[in-house]
Scaffold this active site. Structure first.
Site, PDB file in Angstrom:
ATOM      1  N   HIS A  40      -4.750   1.414   7.483  1.00  0.00           N
ATOM      2  CA  HIS A  40      -3.394   1.973   7.634  1.00  0.00           C
ATOM      3  C   HIS A  40      -3.189   3.131   6.646  1.00  0.00           C
ATOM      4  CE1 HIS A  40       1.161   1.187   8.054  1.00  0.00           C
ATOM      5  NE2 HIS A  40       1.088   1.970   6.986  1.00  0.00           N
ATOM      6  N   GLU A  41      -3.658   2.944   5.390  1.00  0.00           N
ATOM      7  CA  GLU A  41      -3.450   3.996   4.372  1.00  0.00           C
ATOM      8  C   GLU A  41      -4.345   5.216   4.644  1.00  0.00           C
ATOM      9  OE1 GLU A  41      -0.882   3.583   2.796  1.00  0.00           O
ATOM     10  OE2 GLU A  41      -0.686   1.424   3.040  1.00  0.00           O
ATOM     11  N   GLN A  83       2.739  10.011   1.958  1.00  0.00           N
ATOM     12  CA  GLN A  83       4.081   9.437   2.103  1.00  0.00           C
ATOM     13  C   GLN A  83       5.041   9.888   1.009  1.00  0.00           C
ATOM     14  OE1 GLN A  83       2.207   5.330   2.581  1.00  0.00           O
ATOM     15  NE2 GLN A  83       4.088   5.083   3.730  1.00  0.00           N
ATOM     16  N   HIS A 111      -2.755   7.380   7.143  1.00  0.00           N
ATOM     17  CA  HIS A 111      -1.716   8.278   6.591  1.00  0.00           C
ATOM     18  C   HIS A 111      -2.345   9.580   6.101  1.00  0.00           C
ATOM     19  CE1 HIS A 111       2.076   6.130   6.753  1.00  0.00           C
ATOM     20  NE2 HIS A 111       1.600   5.072   6.111  1.00  0.00           N
ATOM     21  N   GLY A 156       0.845  -1.197   0.000  1.00  0.00           N
ATOM     22  CA  GLY A 156       0.000   0.000   0.000  1.00  0.00           C
ATOM     23  C   GLY A 156       0.875   1.239   0.000  1.00  0.00           C
TER      24      GLY A 156
HETATM   25  O1  K1U Z   1       1.641   2.401   3.944  1.00  0.00           O
HETATM   26  C1  K1U Z   1       2.698   1.822   3.837  1.00  0.00           C
HETATM   27  O2  K1U Z   1       3.714   2.274   4.334  1.00  0.00           O
HETATM   28  C2  K1U Z   1       2.778   0.498   3.133  1.00  0.00           C
HETATM   29  C3  K1U Z   1       2.743  -0.696   4.071  1.00  0.00           C
HETATM   30  C4  K1U Z   1       1.301  -1.188   4.141  1.00  0.00           C
HETATM   31  C5  K1U Z   1       0.970  -2.105   5.271  1.00  0.00           C
HETATM   32  C6  K1U Z   1       1.715  -3.216   5.582  1.00  0.00           C
HETATM   33  C7  K1U Z   1       1.331  -4.043   6.626  1.00  0.00           C
HETATM   34  C8  K1U Z   1       0.201  -3.773   7.329  1.00  0.00           C
HETATM   35  C9  K1U Z   1      -0.525  -2.660   7.027  1.00  0.00           C
HETATM   36  C10 K1U Z   1      -0.166  -1.829   5.991  1.00  0.00           C
HETATM   37  C11 K1U Z   1       3.671  -1.758   3.511  1.00  0.00           C
HETATM   38  O3  K1U Z   1       3.496  -2.207   2.447  1.00  0.00           O
HETATM   39  S1  K1U Z   1       5.000  -2.268   4.488  1.00  0.00           S
HETATM   40  C12 K1U Z   1       5.748  -3.559   3.523  1.00  0.00           C
HETATM   41  C13 K1U Z   1       4.988  -4.835   3.511  1.00  0.00           C
HETATM   42  O4  K1U Z   1       4.116  -5.028   4.339  1.00  0.00           O
HETATM   43  C14 K1U Z   1       5.257  -5.861   2.498  1.00  0.00           C
HETATM   44  C15 K1U Z   1       6.294  -5.752   1.626  1.00  0.00           C
HETATM   45  C16 K1U Z   1       6.520  -6.740   0.681  1.00  0.00           C
HETATM   46  C17 K1U Z   1       5.710  -7.831   0.613  1.00  0.00           C
HETATM   47  C18 K1U Z   1       4.673  -7.963   1.489  1.00  0.00           C
HETATM   48  C19 K1U Z   1       4.436  -6.977   2.431  1.00  0.00           C
HETATM   49 ZN    ZN Z   2       2.504   3.247   6.129  1.00  0.00          ZN
END
Ligand code: K1U
Ligand code: ZN
Length: 180
Positions: A138-139, A51, A142, A46
């Site tokens: 979560h998004e 961000q 933000h 996401g």
């Molecule tokens: O908003 C963001 O910073 C993105 C975030 C979204 C998120 C992850 C986990 C729980 C809630 C929201 C991320 O994508 S962090 C990276 C991540 O989770 C991931 C990366 C590669 C493969 C699978 C997951």
């Molecule tokens: Zn985030």
């Protein structure tokens, strides 16, 4: 398309409440596509416009498990809002592209109903559960200037944010990927 730089916490730009989009036009669609390219490159599941330093209520999400053969399933949303949330909650160990390599368990409503504009400027509503529910909340956080560590104890939050400050000073983040 373009890869945008992701802001690393702590940073006042991550605390801004983003401005609603009037209409999803070609400019917003380009922003959505650039955000998706940035999210896939990171990689993440996401990304919110906040961000990447853009003051607009736009998010993108793709939770498809492409490593295990699932087809990409990108969601492009403007002005997303939670119009219903379940009383039951779920706990997920969240990460964030703005808090690299930091993970903590966060409790949120297990299921939510979302209203948003899609990339065709159509109003849509859908229900989300499991990882999609976690990610969309979560998004949206933000866009309201909230990061996942705002949901955990002050002690844990301070430890994480101090570590990130130190890592920024030590040059731990790639300036090609991050807006520092
Ligand atoms: O908003 C963001 O910073 C993105 C975030 C979204 C998120 C992850 C986990 C729980 C809630 C929201 C991320 O994508 S962090 C990276 C991540 O989770 C991931 C990366 C590669 C493969 C699978 C997951
Ligand atoms: Zn985030």
């Amino acid at each position: 398309m373009a890869i945008l730089k992701i802001i690393v916490a702590p940073d006042p730009r991550l605390k801004i409440k983003a401005t609603p989009v009037k209409e999803v036009d070609a400019g917003i669609r380009k922003l959505m596509d650039d955000m998706l390219e940035t999210m896939y490159a990171a990689p993440g599941i996401g990304l919110a416009a906040t961000q990447v330093g853009v003051d607009k209520r736009v998010i993108v999400i793709d939770i498809a498990d492409t490593k295990n053969g699932e087809k990409p399933n990108p969601l492009r949303l403007a002005n997303p809002e939670v119009i219903w949330a379940s009383d039951d909650t779920s706990v997920y160990e969240e990460g964030c592209l703005s808090l690299p390599q930091k993970f903590e368990e966060v409790t949120r409503p297990a299921r939510v109903k979302i209203r948003a504009l899609n990339e065709k400027n159509e109003q849509i509503e859908f229900e989300a559960d499991d990882l999609l529910a976690t990610c969309v909340q979560h998004e949206i956080d933000h866009l309201d200037g909230v990061i996942f560590v705002d949901h955990i104890s002050r002690i844990k939050r301070d430890i994480i944010l101090r570590k990130l400050m130190k890592e920024k000073k030590q040059g731990a983040f790639d300036p090609k990927m991050h807006a520092l």
